[in-house]
Design a protein around this motif. Structure first.
Motif, short mmCIF file in Angstrom:
data_model
loop_
_atom_site.label_atom_id
_atom_site.label_comp_id
_atom_site.label_asym_id
_atom_site.label_seq_id
_atom_site.Cartn_x
_atom_site.Cartn_y
_atom_site.Cartn_z
N VAL A 38 -14.16 -9.68 8.62
CA VAL A 38 -14.80 -8.36 8.47
C VAL A 38 -13.81 -7.35 7.89
O VAL A 38 -14.10 -6.66 6.92
N MET A 39 -12.62 -7.27 8.49
CA MET A 39 -11.61 -6.31 8.03
C MET A 39 -11.19 -6.61 6.60
O MET A 39 -11.08 -5.70 5.76
N ASN A 40 -10.96 -7.88 6.29
CA ASN A 40 -10.53 -8.25 4.94
C ASN A 40 -11.60 -7.94 3.90
O ASN A 40 -11.30 -7.44 2.81
N ASP A 41 -12.86 -8.23 4.24
CA ASP A 41 -13.95 -7.98 3.29
C ASP A 41 -14.09 -6.48 3.00
O ASP A 41 -14.27 -6.07 1.85
N ILE A 42 -14.02 -5.68 4.06
CA ILE A 42 -14.18 -4.23 3.87
C ILE A 42 -13.00 -3.66 3.08
O ILE A 42 -13.19 -2.85 2.16
N ILE A 43 -11.79 -4.08 3.40
CA ILE A 43 -10.61 -3.57 2.70
C ILE A 43 -10.61 -4.01 1.24
O ILE A 43 -10.27 -3.25 0.33
N THR A 44 -11.03 -5.25 0.98
CA THR A 44 -11.13 -5.73 -0.40
C THR A 44 -12.09 -4.88 -1.21
O THR A 44 -11.82 -4.49 -2.35
N THR A 45 -13.25 -4.57 -0.62
CA THR A 45 -14.24 -3.73 -1.30
C THR A 45 -13.72 -2.31 -1.48
O THR A 45 -13.87 -1.71 -2.55
N MET A 46 -13.09 -1.78 -0.45
CA MET A 46 -12.60 -0.40 -0.47
C MET A 46 -11.55 -0.19 -1.56
O MET A 46 -11.52 0.86 -2.21
N PHE A 47 -10.69 -1.20 -1.78
CA PHE A 47 -9.60 -1.06 -2.73
C PHE A 47 -9.85 -1.82 -4.04
O PHE A 47 -8.91 -2.19 -4.73
N ASN A 48 -11.13 -2.02 -4.34
CA ASN A 48 -11.50 -2.61 -5.62
C ASN A 48 -10.81 -1.87 -6.77
O ASN A 48 -10.85 -0.63 -6.84
N ARG A 127 -1.74 -8.08 6.47
CA ARG A 127 -0.39 -8.58 6.19
C ARG A 127 -0.37 -10.07 5.88
O ARG A 127 0.56 -10.56 5.22
N ASP A 128 -1.40 -10.82 6.33
CA ASP A 128 -1.45 -12.26 6.07
C ASP A 128 -2.29 -12.60 4.85
O ASP A 128 -2.58 -13.78 4.60
N SER A 129 -2.69 -11.60 4.08
CA SER A 129 -3.52 -11.82 2.88
C SER A 129 -2.85 -11.17 1.68
O SER A 129 -3.13 -10.00 1.37
N PRO A 130 -1.95 -11.88 0.99
CA PRO A 130 -1.15 -11.29 -0.10
C PRO A 130 -1.98 -10.64 -1.20
O PRO A 130 -1.59 -9.60 -1.73
N GLY A 131 -3.12 -11.25 -1.53
CA GLY A 131 -3.95 -10.69 -2.60
C GLY A 131 -4.47 -9.31 -2.26
O GLY A 131 -4.42 -8.38 -3.08
N ILE A 132 -4.98 -9.15 -1.03
CA ILE A 132 -5.51 -7.85 -0.60
C ILE A 132 -4.36 -6.85 -0.45
O ILE A 132 -4.49 -5.67 -0.78
N ASP A 137 -1.19 -1.95 -2.21
CA ASP A 137 0.07 -1.47 -2.82
C ASP A 137 -0.18 -0.80 -4.16
O ASP A 137 0.48 0.19 -4.50
N GLU A 138 -1.13 -1.33 -4.92
CA GLU A 138 -1.45 -0.73 -6.22
C GLU A 138 -2.02 0.68 -6.03
O GLU A 138 -1.68 1.61 -6.78
N THR A 139 -2.85 0.87 -5.02
CA THR A 139 -3.38 2.20 -4.72
C THR A 139 -2.27 3.12 -4.25
O THR A 139 -2.23 4.31 -4.60
N PHE A 140 -1.33 2.58 -3.47
CA PHE A 140 -0.15 3.33 -3.04
C PHE A 140 0.58 3.90 -4.27
O PHE A 140 0.95 5.08 -4.31
N ARG A 141 0.79 3.04 -5.25
CA ARG A 141 1.52 3.47 -6.46
C ARG A 141 0.73 4.53 -7.22
O ARG A 141 1.31 5.47 -7.78
#
Length: 379
Positions: A38-48, A127-132, A137-141
């Motif tokens: 759930v957390m990974n799916d939401i974060i992936t969508t959020m940071f598309n 932290r255990d999902s390098p792709g996400i 990190d890209e949004t951070f930049r």
């Protein structure tokens, strides 16, 4: 109004949403694998990536209802489901938490540190999902690139824009009430002690200068507060100690969180009911957003996956009671949109989007529809 406010509003509210969902997933003893999904799916969508690119384009803030619709879709980007009462409570907690953080920021620029605190915590979730992790990190930049060059005046305008968005929202939150940082009327208590903003001096001294700029007299006065000088400035880099604690996870220690509508908010809602009924423009904005959001796929459990309902209340009875007692004017009527894979529906959506596309971007265009299209284009 600042045209650079939307990314900060979206990311900070999103961060608070993830804190709350993480806490409720643990409280309801959802199996670890499902909770991580759930957390990974939401974060992936959020940071598309494409969505972030559109989000960071200078643009005005949208209405509360339009933003609420976005978060409703975001919360349902996985196998988890929330009913209306839980979604209302989730949004109330998100907005009041970030409002408190904006109010207590020592300097307007520190809103960026609050955002970094949220992103640091989000990175810990994945932290255990390098792709996400790379997406975050890209949004951070992007944040560092966009906001590091802004002046103090520009940050002050961003802060004023955020406070204008939160104006008249006075939902009482049990955590804030217990910590005595919120009054019973839903208004926050501003501290008169603690560290002063970085780069400023502790109040209590008046210096008088002559026409040549020479100091000629000093007078001390009592401030009524216990102010101290901050030890250091928080880090605005990709990694570092933010120093400021605003924006960190206040749900890391599990305790029940309740929300209550204050009397002033009820009166405001009653007054708003008289004024918003004949506004066709607002309805068109939501209808337009609904069509665009039709392209955002809601994930349905497949294979061995089973969906589940998350309750933001302690019991189902409390949830049902909240749904019945919440003032109708304060309950966001979220539009439910079918995002199926039916070819006919996809073709219709493509036709609608084709009609809305602008062949060449027009400089300086500020059409509401075009802004919404740009915002949701990447979802």
């Amino acid at each position: 109004m600042s045209a650079r406010t939307l990314p900060l509003l979206f990311l900070n509210l999103g961060g608070e949403m993830l804190y709350i969902l993480d806490q409720r997933l643990r409280a309801q003893s959802i199996p670890g694998e499902k909770a991580r999904k759930v957390m990974n799916d939401i974060i992936t969508t959020m940071f598309n990536k494409k969505f972030m690119e559109e989000l960071f384009k200078p643009q005005e803030l949208y209405s509360k209802k339009a933003l609420r619709t976005v978060y409703d879709r975001l919360a349902h980007a996985s196998i988890m489901r929330l009913n209306q009462a839980s979604m209302d409570k989730l949004y109330d907690l998100m907005t009041m938490a970030f409002k408190y953080q904006v109010l207590l920021c020592p300097r307007p620029k520190d809103i960026l540190l609050v955002t970094f605190n949220h992103l640091d915590a989000i990175k810990d979730f994945v932290r255990d999902s390098p792709g996400i992790l790379n997406q975050v990190d890209e949004t951070f930049r992007q944040l560092i690139e966009t906001y590091s060059c802004l002046s103090a005046g520009e940050f002050q305008l961003i802060r004023q824009t955020l406070l204008g968005f939160f104006q008249d929202m006075h939902i009482r939150v049990s955590i804030f009430l217990k910590d005595k940082v919120q009054n019973s009327n839903g208004r926050f208590v501003l501290p008169i002690s603690g560290p002063v903003p970085w780069g400023t001096e502790v109040p209590g001294l008046i210096r008088l200068f002559n026409r040549n700029g020479d100091e000629v007299k000093r007078t001390e006065f009592t401030t009524g507060g216990n102010y101290v000088t901050p030890q250091r400035e928080g880090s605005f880099d990709l990694y570092g100690d933010r120093v400021l604690k605003l924006g960190t996870n206040m749900y890391s220690v599990s305790r029940p969180v309740e929300t209550h509508i204050s009397g002033s908010s009820k009166n405001l809602a009653s007054h708003a009911k008289e004024n918003i009924a004949p506004n066709p423009l607002a309805k068109e904005e939501l209808n337009f957003l609904a069509r665009l959001l039709g392209g955002l796929e809601i994930k349905k459990p497949g294979g061995s996956e089973t969906g589940f309902r998350l309750n933001l209340f302690t019991t189902d009875e409390e949830e049902e009671h909240a749904a019945l007692t919440r003032p109708e004017e304060l309950s966001y009527k979220v539009i439910n949109i079918e995002a199926t894979q039916e070819p006919g529906r996809r073709a219709e959506l493509s036709r609608i989007l084709g009609e809305l596309e602008v062949a060449e971007p027009r400089p300086g265009s500020s059409g509401k529809g075009e802004d919404l299209l740009a915002l949701m284009d990447g979802l």
